[in-house]
Design a protein around this motif. Structure first.
Motif, PDB file in Angstrom:
ATOM      1  N   MET B   1       0.829  -1.205   0.000  1.00 45.96           N
ATOM      2  CA  MET B   1       0.000   0.000   0.000  1.00 45.96           C
ATOM      3  C   MET B   1       0.866   1.260   0.000  1.00 45.96           C
ATOM      4  O   MET B   1       0.752   2.127  -0.850  1.00 45.96           O
ATOM      5  CB  MET B   1      -0.892  -0.035   1.264  1.00 45.96           C
ATOM      6  CG  MET B   1      -1.914   1.079   1.300  1.00 45.96           C
ATOM      7  SD  MET B   1      -3.367   0.612   0.365  1.00 45.96           S
ATOM      8  CE  MET B   1      -4.307   2.116   0.456  1.00 45.96           C
ATOM      9  N   MET B   2       1.784   1.303   0.956  1.00 43.62           N
ATOM     10  CA  MET B   2       2.624   2.483   1.052  1.00 43.62           C
ATOM     11  C   MET B   2       3.498   2.632  -0.186  1.00 43.62           C
ATOM     12  O   MET B   2       3.648   3.709  -0.728  1.00 43.62           O
ATOM     13  CB  MET B   2       3.513   2.365   2.285  1.00 43.62           C
ATOM     14  CG  MET B   2       4.135   3.699   2.650  1.00 43.62           C
ATOM     15  SD  MET B   2       5.531   3.465   3.720  1.00 43.62           S
ATOM     16  CE  MET B   2       6.789   3.061   2.559  1.00 43.62           C
ATOM     17  N   LEU B   6       3.790   5.913  -2.826  1.00 38.17           N
ATOM     18  CA  LEU B   6       5.019   6.713  -2.890  1.00 38.17           C
ATOM     19  C   LEU B   6       5.643   6.746  -4.286  1.00 38.17           C
ATOM     20  O   LEU B   6       6.397   7.648  -4.601  1.00 38.17           O
ATOM     21  CB  LEU B   6       6.062   6.178  -1.901  1.00 38.17           C
ATOM     22  CG  LEU B   6       5.818   6.581  -0.461  1.00 38.17           C
ATOM     23  CD1 LEU B   6       6.892   6.019   0.437  1.00 38.17           C
ATOM     24  CD2 LEU B   6       5.756   8.093  -0.318  1.00 38.17           C
ATOM     25  N   VAL B   9       5.345   9.866  -6.445  1.00 39.42           N
ATOM     26  CA  VAL B   9       6.056  10.954  -5.783  1.00 39.42           C
ATOM     27  C   VAL B   9       7.552  10.878  -6.119  1.00 39.42           C
ATOM     28  O   VAL B   9       8.175  11.856  -6.541  1.00 39.42           O
ATOM     29  CB  VAL B   9       5.833  10.863  -4.261  1.00 39.42           C
ATOM     30  CG1 VAL B   9       6.775  11.807  -3.534  1.00 39.42           C
ATOM     31  CG2 VAL B   9       4.390  11.190  -3.936  1.00 39.42           C
ATOM     32  N   LEU B  12       8.233  11.838  -9.722  1.00 38.94           N
ATOM     33  CA  LEU B  12       8.187  13.283  -9.922  1.00 38.94           C
ATOM     34  C   LEU B  12       9.495  13.927  -9.482  1.00 38.94           C
ATOM     35  O   LEU B  12      10.051  14.786 -10.153  1.00 38.94           O
ATOM     36  CB  LEU B  12       7.057  13.879  -9.089  1.00 38.94           C
ATOM     37  CG  LEU B  12       5.817  14.323  -9.854  1.00 38.94           C
ATOM     38  CD1 LEU B  12       4.752  14.757  -8.878  1.00 38.94           C
ATOM     39  CD2 LEU B  12       6.173  15.429 -10.828  1.00 38.94           C
ATOM     40  N   ALA B  13       9.965  13.481  -8.323  1.00 36.32           N
ATOM     41  CA  ALA B  13      11.181  14.049  -7.767  1.00 36.32           C
ATOM     42  C   ALA B  13      12.345  13.847  -8.721  1.00 36.32           C
ATOM     43  O   ALA B  13      13.157  14.748  -8.948  1.00 36.32           O
ATOM     44  CB  ALA B  13      11.481  13.393  -6.422  1.00 36.32           C
ATOM     45  N   SER B  16      12.028  16.089 -11.981  1.00 37.99           N
ATOM     46  CA  SER B  16      12.316  17.516 -11.885  1.00 37.99           C
ATOM     47  C   SER B  16      13.811  17.782 -11.859  1.00 37.99           C
ATOM     48  O   SER B  16      14.258  18.893 -12.083  1.00 37.99           O
ATOM     49  CB  SER B  16      11.663  18.094 -10.637  1.00 37.99           C
ATOM     50  OG  SER B  16      12.308  17.580  -9.498  1.00 37.99           O
ATOM     51  N   GLY B  17      14.592  16.747 -11.587  1.00 38.90           N
ATOM     52  CA  GLY B  17      16.038  16.940 -11.517  1.00 38.90           C
ATOM     53  C   GLY B  17      16.702  16.967 -12.875  1.00 38.90           C
ATOM     54  O   GLY B  17      17.738  17.578 -13.058  1.00 38.90           O
TER      55      GLY B  17
END
Lengths: 339, 534
Positions: B1-2, B6, B9, B12-13, B16-17
């Motif tokens: 689930m976790m 994640l 997320v 995306l991180a 953006s780099g």
């Protein structure tokens, strides 16, 4: 009940704003030089105009009346002229402020995206190697001086590797018309033939400043979320939930996260003033044409009207953000409502 | 689930780099990184080299140009000219195919004519000219005493203009060829008068140059577009952006990352770094400048010519060239640089000789030496990149002949004010010429008139010298002028009101992609023929 709370906050906001304008008003008298020049920003006022001008500014009355006139002018948007450019200060603020807000919001978003998950991971893997790595990184990131970190990244990514530019919001050859002041939005709204190239170029220019500015809030977020999560995971209701037979992930998601992330809203508000201070440093290093660089130039050039306006705008921004995050926090968290 | 929640997320991180490389081919323009904002967009009103570089050659043309290779005068807006026998009347015939800039704020209806020349120069000359009062001074024209020199400027026909002078001046044509003598549009002036927007003449420029004004953001950038109707052959640039980067280190960094295509580099120490890289070209040329050590000849003991001569023998110029100029300058034997036509290769000069220096000091009556102040200017200039270091070297040399030197410096404005007031013993300073004429060195640096107006830091006022340089401009015969300048220089070498130290080379660093550019030793940078290869 809730209304009374909101009224109290609104009153606090009003009070702080009055205090701010009193301070900003008193700067007129504390700055060296001619009072009329400090108030209007006009250089070399001809003596025949002095009388008329000082009447128009209300300078022939007592301090209270002068203050009232001053706040009236602030509200009406008559902020005087910048000493150095002789352009209206408010117009200058309007062009530089969006640049700062743009940079600061991307940095804040990046810090939430990176900081919250890694804080959670660190808490879940407490004292395992992953936690140690994240906590170690957070400690280093928290401690590095931001201007040094910025210069280091410029040396590596700009000067050595030549991947990223060192300054500005976009390459100077791109001519983006000014609509909102937010670069990415302006490019999107424009009908330039080189729209896509300009968009890519703006992103490349954003990369280093955003990374640098996000470093500190990210590490604060990591440490804060980790602590908050550990505290929540230690609570009895978590143990109860586990005992009821929920698996780890369910417990984390349903009971842990919600409670641990509540204080984060408040933390964002508290970190905002630090973020703005760091944004000023970042702007200077990367020649980012935001309000921080504008204000620091103003200080170097003894541009009193600009200093006054800059101080007023930045403090108002910080206070408004602080109070609104607190209100939000209270709305989400019944425990924080001390009616 | 976790894990599932994640994943996006984390993605995306990562995204953006890393962003794709810029697409440089979409825009065809050149970026020139300069040191400061321009004070005005009209060359008539300024003297600063930074401003002239940014505006003059890009936006405007002149009646005449100077050939960068040999300093000769070339026709520009004037196709030819005649000078009357008495040297008082100058007649210029103009080109008939020159158009003024078409911009958002002005549309010309006619081509360049003689009335534009009249309009331009009468602004400086005639106090009743509608635009005369909009400026407080015309610094370059004031310094050449334009109002005393020129009687009238008149358009006689559509394409012919006549200048009447009060006295003959053989440096007059050189004055018209400087970057300051830019030609403005009379029609634009009329429009501004009608709209009552007089100050716009100097802030929203209209010229005939290779580029036209697009926008200016103070302390940020100036943007020019190509003037499509330019009368000369041009390079392939669509736009020219002048990026304002006052910080030396940042400018160098932007050059290295190719955010700038061309930039002036005042710090000689950085040149070796750039010279090693293949993607840059470093151009150099001896420029028309001189760095010198001037004595306040009104003060004792500097009013004694023997003392000045003694000090001239005590200066080790070679060590200064190495330590201060990093070898990027030529030793100066006269205030005139060797590429000036007035320079005498066989002229007198004193070389480093401590024995002779000591002997002259004895003769002057100072066997045990004395003490003096050396004022070192607090700013970097091409002609003297580090005055403080130079002062320290001089201090060491002078100690050897028993002269003790104190080094003095002030903030730049205070420094100039105190210099003007004559409070100094001696000063390390310099001069950059505005045009190729020898008069531009010899008059402002050493004449009586300039001792009063302030550019003569020696306060030396010698009637014999003044006579020589005055005679020189009264004759149009170049051989005779040269002879007079030789005499004047020899006289200076004998009297030593100042000690010339170095002629610094001028440097410009550009990306190897930039073509068609050449350093102009006689004035501002020009991008007329500049182009860029992809």
């Amino acid at each position: 009940m809730m209304l009374r709370y909101l009224a109290r906050r609104a009153f606090l906001l009003a009070f702080v704003l009055v205090a701010l304008t009193v301070f900003s008003f008193s700067l007129n008298f504390m700055f060296p030089g001619d009072l009329l020049t400090n108030v209007t920003g006009l250089r070399d006022i001809p003596s025949e105009q002095r009388q008329e001008l000082s009447q128009a500014m209300g300078l022939d009355h007592g301090y209270l009346r002068q203050y009232i006139d001053y706040t009236r002018r602030i509200v009406a948007g008559e902020w005087g002229l910048s000493f150095s450019s002789q352009q209206p200060v408010l117009a200058e603020v309007r062009t530089v402020l969006p640049a700062t807000i743009e940079l600061a919001s991307y940095a804040l978003i990046l810090s939430l995206i990176l900081g919250i998950p890694s804080g959670i991971i660190a808490a879940v893997r407490k004292e395992k190697w992953l936690d140690n790595a994240i906590s170690g990184f957070a400690l280093v990131g928290y401690s590095v001086p931001i201007f040094w970190w910025a210069l280091l990244l410029i040396m590596i990514f700009s000067l050595q590797l030549g991947w990223l530019p060192t300054s500005g919001r976009i390459g100077v050859l791109y001519e983006v018309p000014h609509h909102t002041g937010f670069m990415l939005l302006d490019i999107w709204l424009s009908d330039l033939p080189y729209k896509h190239a300009a968009f890519r170029d703006a992103l490349i220019h954003l990369t280093l400043p955003t990374l640098v500015l996000a470093t500190y809030p990210t590490t604060v977020m990591m440490r804060f979320v980790r602590e908050s999560m550990l505290e929540v995971l230690d609570k009895n209701y978590i143990k109860t939930a586990r005992a009821k037979g929920l698996n780890r992930a369910q417990v984390l998601y349903k009971h842990g996260l919600r409670n641990a992330l509540l204080p984060v809203t408040r933390q964002i508000g508290l970190q905002f003033s630090t973020l703005i201070t760091l944004a000023m440093l970042t702007e200077v290093v990367f020649s980012w044409p935001g309000i921080g660089q504008w204000l620091i130039d103003g200080i170097y050039q003894r541009n009193f009207t600009a200093i006054q306006a800059g101080v007023l705008v930045i403090s108002t921004l910080v206070i408004v953000v602080n109070i609104s995050t607190e209100v939000l926090h209270t709305l989400f968290n019944p425990l924080a409502r001390k009616f | 689930m976790m894990k599932r929640s994640l994943l996006p997320v984390a993605f995306l991180a990562l995204a953006s780099g890393c962003t794709p490389a810029p697409d440089a081919a979409t825009l065809n323009g050149l970026v020139y990184c300069t040191e400061g904002s321009p004070e005005s967009f009209n060359p008539q009103l300024v003297t600063s080299g930074t401003t002239i570089d940014a505006i003059s050659q890009q936006l405007y043309d002149r009646l005449l140009d100077i050939d960068p290779n040999n300093g000769n005068l070339l026709p520009a807006l004037a196709t030819n000219w005649q000078i009357s026998d008495d040297g008082l009347t100058y007649v210029f015939n103009l080109r008939d195919d020159v158009e003024f800039h078409q911009t958002e704020y002005f549309s010309p209806t006619r081509k360049l004519s003689a009335s534009d020349i009249e309009f331009t120069f009468n602004r400086i000359l005639d106090i009743h000219h509608p635009f005369h009062q909009t400026a407080t001074e015309y610094p370059y024209f004031d310094s050449v005493e334009w109002r005393e020199l020129v009687k009238t400027v008149k358009a006689v026909t559509h394409s012919q203009v006549v200048f009447q002078l009060n006295k003959p001046d053989s440096s007059f044509l050189s004055t018209l060829a400087t970057d300051f003598a830019a030609i403005l549009s009379a029609e634009y002036g009329e429009m501004l008068q009608k709209n009552q927007e007089l100050p716009q003449l100097d802030t929203l420029p209209i010229g005939t140059g290779p580029f036209k004004f697009r926008e200016y953001k103070k302390d940020v950038l100036i943007r020019y577009y190509r003037n499509g109707n330019y009368w000369r052959k041009t390079g392939n640039l669509d736009q020219l952006v002048i990026d304002i980067v006052p910080d030396n280190t940042k400018r160098l960094a932007k050059l290295l990352t190719h955010e700038c295509d061309v930039a002036p580099i005042p710090r000689l120490a950085e040149l070796s770094l750039l010279a090693k890289r293949k993607d840059f070209e470093v151009d150099q040329q001896t420029s028309l400048n001189v760095g010198y050590w001037a004595f306040n000849t009104q003060k004792a003991p500097f009013n004694n010519v023997k003392v000045r001569q003694a000090l001239a023998y005590a200066v080790n110029k070679q060590s200064i060239l190495q330590a201060v100029y990093f070898g990027q300058a030529e030793e100066a034997n006269s205030v005139l640089p060797p590429n000036s036509w007035g320079y005498n290769p066989d002229g007198q000069h004193s070389s480093f000789d401590l024995v002779k220096a000591k002997q002259l000091l004895d003769e002057a009556g100072y066997p045990n030496g004395f003490s003096l102040d050396i004022w070192a200017m607090p700013v970097q200039r091409l002609y003297n990149p580090n005055a403080l270091k130079m002062a320290e070297l001089l201090q060491a040399d002078l100690a050897k002949i028993g002269v003790s030197a104190n080094i003095v410096s002030f903030e730049w404005n205070t420094f100039r004010r105190k210099l003007r007031a004559g409070e100094h013993d001696s000063v390390l300073i310099g001069w950059t010429a505005d045009n190729a004429d020898p008069d531009n060195f010899l008059r402002p640096l050493l004449s009586c008139a300039s001792a009063i107006s302030g550019s003569n830091r020696t306060n030396w006022c010698d009637s014999q010298y003044d006579q020589l340089i005055a005679d020189a401009v009264l004759t149009a015969d170049v051989t005779k002028r040269r002879q007079l300048y030789f005499l004047a220089q020899d006289y200076v070498a004998e009297q030593v009101p100042l000690i010339p130290i170095a002629h610094s080379r001028r440097f410009q660093v550009k990306s190897s992609k930039v073509t068609g550019m050449q350093i102009n030793p006689y004035g501002g940078i020009s991008f007329t023929a500049a182009g860029k290869t992809r």
